[in-house]
Design an enzyme around this catalytic site. Structure first.
Site, mmCIF file in Angstrom:
data_model
loop_
_atom_site.group_PDB
_atom_site.id
_atom_site.type_symbol
_atom_site.label_atom_id
_atom_site.label_comp_id
_atom_site.label_asym_id
_atom_site.label_seq_id
_atom_site.Cartn_x
_atom_site.Cartn_y
_atom_site.Cartn_z
ATOM 1 N N ARG A 91 -3.528 43.407 1.720
ATOM 2 C CA ARG A 91 -4.682 42.557 2.038
ATOM 3 C C ARG A 91 -4.571 42.000 3.450
ATOM 4 N NH1 ARG A 91 -6.240 37.667 -1.928
ATOM 5 N NH2 ARG A 91 -6.468 39.455 -3.325
ATOM 6 N N HIS A 129 -7.530 42.355 6.178
ATOM 7 C CA HIS A 129 -8.159 41.165 6.742
ATOM 8 C C HIS A 129 -7.916 41.058 8.239
ATOM 9 C CE1 HIS A 129 -8.873 38.675 2.835
ATOM 10 N NE2 HIS A 129 -9.189 39.945 2.676
ATOM 11 N N GLY A 165 -10.121 43.502 15.016
ATOM 12 C CA GLY A 165 -9.369 44.730 15.148
ATOM 13 C C GLY A 165 -7.927 44.461 14.747
ATOM 14 N N SER A 207 -3.770 38.975 14.747
ATOM 15 C CA SER A 207 -4.283 37.610 14.941
ATOM 16 C C SER A 207 -4.175 36.796 13.655
ATOM 17 C CB SER A 207 -5.746 37.650 15.422
ATOM 18 O OG SER A 207 -6.551 38.424 14.560
ATOM 19 N N ASN A 241 -8.297 33.843 3.433
ATOM 20 C CA ASN A 241 -6.905 34.213 3.691
ATOM 21 C C ASN A 241 -5.883 33.285 3.034
ATOM 22 O OD1 ASN A 241 -7.487 36.502 5.206
ATOM 23 N ND2 ASN A 241 -7.588 35.364 7.135
ATOM 24 N N HIS A 260 -7.592 47.780 -4.184
ATOM 25 C CA HIS A 260 -7.560 46.750 -5.221
ATOM 26 C C HIS A 260 -6.716 47.174 -6.417
ATOM 27 C CE1 HIS A 260 -11.603 44.827 -3.757
ATOM 28 N NE2 HIS A 260 -10.566 44.493 -3.012
ATOM 29 N N ASP A 307 -6.531 45.656 -11.661
ATOM 30 C CA ASP A 307 -6.566 46.755 -12.630
ATOM 31 C C ASP A 307 -5.355 46.629 -13.543
ATOM 32 O OD1 ASP A 307 -4.339 48.367 -11.893
ATOM 33 O OD2 ASP A 307 -5.525 49.771 -10.742
#
Length: 322
Positions: free
Chosen positions: A62, A66, A72, A76, A94, A191, A245
């Site tokens: 993740r 993100h 990009g 960061s 986040n 996911h 899942d």
């Protein structure tokens, strides 16, 4: 003769014009000479962290998504907030990423082995690949050579695709990052090793609309199970939620099989089955895991090339600009 030369030059120019600089600069062998142990150091750090905390794979994957979706792939997301600026990592989407310590640990080891050489952005990209592979998913060569960003703003996290998005909104969000409809459905498959807090899907469980209490696209029995995990009482734990899942520690195609059964946790997941543009891709991946793995590796490379900074700094500390 002059015409032929002009034509040749025009063709050469056209070839170079369609290759973005970021794609041309990144290289799978970027650290072969400057830091040959880089990928081994990152892999060992990620593997050890995963043994200690099984939620690490989902969080690092993740983190990569993100980070790349905001400015990009420039790390960061790792920068700390200051008195005058709230950084990305503290933006609402986040808060559940966490596991920043894994990247920090890998970076400390890299700084000892190869000072000021391996960027934080590359560490995140390699770690994302490693958690997928360690969880049973595909392996791919990570293109490297990214530089680290110096700007991080929490308000930009509003540009991340939301779990309530419909297919048109998802397509638009991914297209803005140079990703196709197929890339979108493929990357949503990440996911398969995910976890979500109740706040991201509980609107589907009650008072969904004036006509339906529960989202009609959700399997009724599945909705009842989720309701038990997300009670409406005030004493519900802040970490209440569910895996995305049924085999959440394994990277596989069960995510797509669950969507076919009406058991997509997010509205944005289940929406993929209700749109002709995406339904066939869900069905394909649900029956063919090899096809999903192949496409996932390719889409991760594509996302990893988005908005890459080729000039700039290699952060010494993940949390602060140099």
């Amino acid at each position: 003769m002059a015409f032929s030369k002009r034509l040749i030059f025009a063709m050469i120019f056209a070839v170079f014009a369609i290759v973005r600089p970021s794609e041309a600069a990144l290289d799978a062998h970027y650290y072969d000479r400057s830091c040959p142990a880089a990928e081994k150091i990152i892999l060992e750090t990620v593997r050890n962290a995963t043994l200690y905390d099984p939620k690490v794979p989902a969080r690092l994957l993740r983190m990569f998504f993100h980070d790349c979706f905001i400015r990009g792939c420039d790390a960061s997301i790792l920068l700390d907030s200051t008195r005058s600026n709230q950084a990305e990592k503290d933006g609402p989407p986040n808060i559940s990423v966490r596991s920043f310590y894994v990247i920090e640990d890998a970076k400390r080891k890299l700084e000892k082995a190869c000072p000021r050489t391996v960027s934080c952005a590359d560490v995140i990209a390699i770690a994302a690949r490693d958690v997928v592979t360690l969880s049973g998913g595909p392996y791919w060569s990570v293109l490297k050579g990214r530089k680290d960003g110096t700007i991080s703003q929490a308000n930009e996290t509003r540009n991340l695709p939301a779990p309530t998005f419909n297919v048109s909104q998802l397509i638009q969000s991914f297209a803005a990052r140079g990703l196709s409809v197929k890339d979108m459905v493929t990357l949503s498959g990440g996911h398969t090793i995910g976890f979500s807090h109740c706040s991201s899907f509980e609107s589907r469980l009650q008072n969904f609309s004036k006509i339906h209490d529960i989202d009609p696209s959700m399997n009724y029995a599945f909705a009842q199970t989720l309701k038990k995990k997300c009670p409406r009482s005030s004493n519900r734990g802040k970490n209440a939620g569910t895996v995305l899942d049924s085999t959440s520690s394994v990277f596989d195609n069960v995510y797509y099989k669950q969507i076919l059964s009406g058991k997509g946790v997010f509205g944005s997941d289940q929406a993929l089955l209700g749109d002709s543009r995406t339904k066939w891709i869900v069905e394909t991946f649900a029956r063919d895991q090899k096809a999903f793995f192949k496409e996932f590796a390719a889409s991760m490379v594509k996302l990893g090339n988005f908005g890459v900074k080729e000039t700039g700094q290699v952060r010494v500390n993940t949390r602060f600009v140099n």
